[in-house]
Design an enzyme around this catalytic site. Structure first.
Site, PDB file in Angstrom:
ATOM      1  N   CYS A   7       0.845  -1.204   0.000  1.00  0.00           N
ATOM      2  CA  CYS A   7       0.000   0.000   0.000  1.00  0.00           C
ATOM      3  C   CYS A   7       0.875   1.246   0.000  1.00  0.00           C
ATOM      4  O   CYS A   7       0.552   2.240  -0.671  1.00  0.00           O
ATOM      5  CB  CYS A   7      -0.942   0.007   1.210  1.00  0.00           C
ATOM      6  SG  CYS A   7      -2.403  -1.032   1.008  1.00  0.00           S
ATOM      7  N   ASP A  30      10.407  -6.397  -8.392  1.00  0.00           N
ATOM      8  CA  ASP A  30      10.614  -7.076  -7.101  1.00  0.00           C
ATOM      9  C   ASP A  30      12.021  -6.738  -6.616  1.00  0.00           C
ATOM     10  O   ASP A  30      12.997  -6.839  -7.372  1.00  0.00           O
ATOM     11  CB  ASP A  30      10.465  -8.596  -7.271  1.00  0.00           C
ATOM     12  CG  ASP A  30      10.478  -9.326  -5.931  1.00  0.00           C
ATOM     13  OD1 ASP A  30       9.457  -9.951  -5.600  1.00  0.00           O
ATOM     14  OD2 ASP A  30      11.498  -9.260  -5.219  1.00  0.00           O
ATOM     15  N   GLY A  92       3.838 -19.743   1.331  1.00  0.00           N
ATOM     16  CA  GLY A  92       5.031 -18.926   1.078  1.00  0.00           C
ATOM     17  C   GLY A  92       4.765 -17.442   0.949  1.00  0.00           C
ATOM     18  O   GLY A  92       5.680 -16.685   0.615  1.00  0.00           O
ATOM     19  N   THR A  94       4.618 -13.754   1.879  1.00  0.00           N
ATOM     20  CA  THR A  94       5.313 -12.950   2.890  1.00  0.00           C
ATOM     21  C   THR A  94       4.785 -11.526   2.954  1.00  0.00           C
ATOM     22  O   THR A  94       4.940 -10.864   3.979  1.00  0.00           O
ATOM     23  CB  THR A  94       6.836 -12.910   2.634  1.00  0.00           C
ATOM     24  OG1 THR A  94       7.081 -12.328   1.348  1.00  0.00           O
ATOM     25  CG2 THR A  94       7.454 -14.296   2.703  1.00  0.00           C
ATOM     26  N   HIS A  97      -0.597  -8.513   0.684  1.00  0.00           N
ATOM     27  CA  HIS A  97      -1.317  -7.611  -0.224  1.00  0.00           C
ATOM     28  C   HIS A  97      -1.246  -8.307  -1.574  1.00  0.00           C
ATOM     29  O   HIS A  97      -0.150  -8.533  -2.100  1.00  0.00           O
ATOM     30  CB  HIS A  97      -0.630  -6.230  -0.234  1.00  0.00           C
ATOM     31  CG  HIS A  97      -1.208  -5.239  -1.204  1.00  0.00           C
ATOM     32  ND1 HIS A  97      -1.577  -3.952  -0.822  1.00  0.00           N
ATOM     33  CD2 HIS A  97      -1.451  -5.321  -2.535  1.00  0.00           C
ATOM     34  CE1 HIS A  97      -2.031  -3.296  -1.874  1.00  0.00           C
ATOM     35  NE2 HIS A  97      -1.962  -4.108  -2.931  1.00  0.00           N
ATOM     36  N   HIS A  99      -0.740 -10.016  -4.921  1.00  0.00           N
ATOM     37  CA  HIS A  99       0.199  -9.732  -6.005  1.00  0.00           C
ATOM     38  C   HIS A  99       0.580 -11.026  -6.707  1.00  0.00           C
ATOM     39  O   HIS A  99       0.515 -12.112  -6.115  1.00  0.00           O
ATOM     40  CB  HIS A  99       1.459  -9.039  -5.477  1.00  0.00           C
ATOM     41  CG  HIS A  99       2.209  -9.875  -4.490  1.00  0.00           C
ATOM     42  ND1 HIS A  99       1.867  -9.948  -3.155  1.00  0.00           N
ATOM     43  CD2 HIS A  99       3.274 -10.709  -4.652  1.00  0.00           C
ATOM     44  CE1 HIS A  99       2.692 -10.780  -2.539  1.00  0.00           C
ATOM     45  NE2 HIS A  99       3.550 -11.265  -3.426  1.00  0.00           N
ATOM     46  N   HIS A 101       3.758 -12.744  -9.068  1.00  0.00           N
ATOM     47  CA  HIS A 101       5.132 -12.643  -9.559  1.00  0.00           C
ATOM     48  C   HIS A 101       5.164 -13.036 -11.036  1.00  0.00           C
ATOM     49  O   HIS A 101       4.632 -14.087 -11.403  1.00  0.00           O
ATOM     50  CB  HIS A 101       6.058 -13.624  -8.842  1.00  0.00           C
ATOM     51  CG  HIS A 101       6.245 -13.369  -7.390  1.00  0.00           C
ATOM     52  ND1 HIS A 101       7.421 -12.877  -6.870  1.00  0.00           N
ATOM     53  CD2 HIS A 101       5.416 -13.540  -6.328  1.00  0.00           C
ATOM     54  CE1 HIS A 101       7.309 -12.760  -5.557  1.00  0.00           C
ATOM     55  NE2 HIS A 101       6.098 -13.165  -5.196  1.00  0.00           N
TER      56      HIS A 101
END
Ligand code: 5GP
Ligand code: ZN
Length: 137
Positions: A7, A30, A92, A94, A97, A99, A101
């Site tokens: 955020c 990332d 997994g 972490t 929020h 998202h 990859h």
């Protein structure tokens, strides 16, 4: 959410390297860069995980993933592309929020995801499928 790092990235209150944005989604590099070009496609609105988003948000995210995947392919010529999305600590996740990859892949790049297959009998597959079908909304 005030204590959510993504955020803060969406709001611009902490730095990030932005790639693309539209009304509903933001794409940024990332920070870990498993391979060059590793990006995160996030919803701008805070939603913890896949369970917390609606159809319109899911569609917006998929659209952005498709567009950015094509640009990644053209920019880095990877041998493959992994699309990875974790829901919950056990999976997994972490950053809580939502998202996805987009991770350019190359043979021998060290990225591993082990699939401990069980190969159950057909009756088990039918039973599992039935449990899911009964609960589809
Ligand atoms: P996941 O929740 O899917 O396991 O992954 C969260 C990802 O967010 C990790 O790959 C991590 O490198 C990335 N990440 C965590 N904090 C930051 C940050 O402050 N900035 C950026 N750009 N990426 C972050
Ligand atoms: Zn958030």
């Amino acid at each position: 959410m005030s204590d959510c790092v993504f955020c803060k990235i969406v709001a611009g209150t902490i730095p990030s390297t932005r790639v693309y944005e539209d009304e509903a989604t933001l794409v940024f590099m990332d920070i870990g860069q498993v391979n060059p070009g590793h990006v995160l496609v996030a919803l701008k609105a805070h939603a913890e995980n896949l369970y917390a988003i609606d159809d319109a948000q899911a569609a917006a995210l998929a659209r952005t993933c498709r567009r950015v995947a094509q640009a990644l392919r053209d920019a880095f010529s990877p041998e493959g592309l992994s699309v990875y999305q974790a829901n919950g600590r056990a999976a997994g996740q972490t950053v809580f929020h939502y998202h996805v990859h987009l991770l350019p892949r190359h043979a021998g790049d060290g990225m591993e995801l082990t699939w401990p297959v069980k190969n159950p009998p057909r009756e088990a597959l039918e039973a599992y499928a039935g449990r899911i079908r009964e609960r589809l909304r």
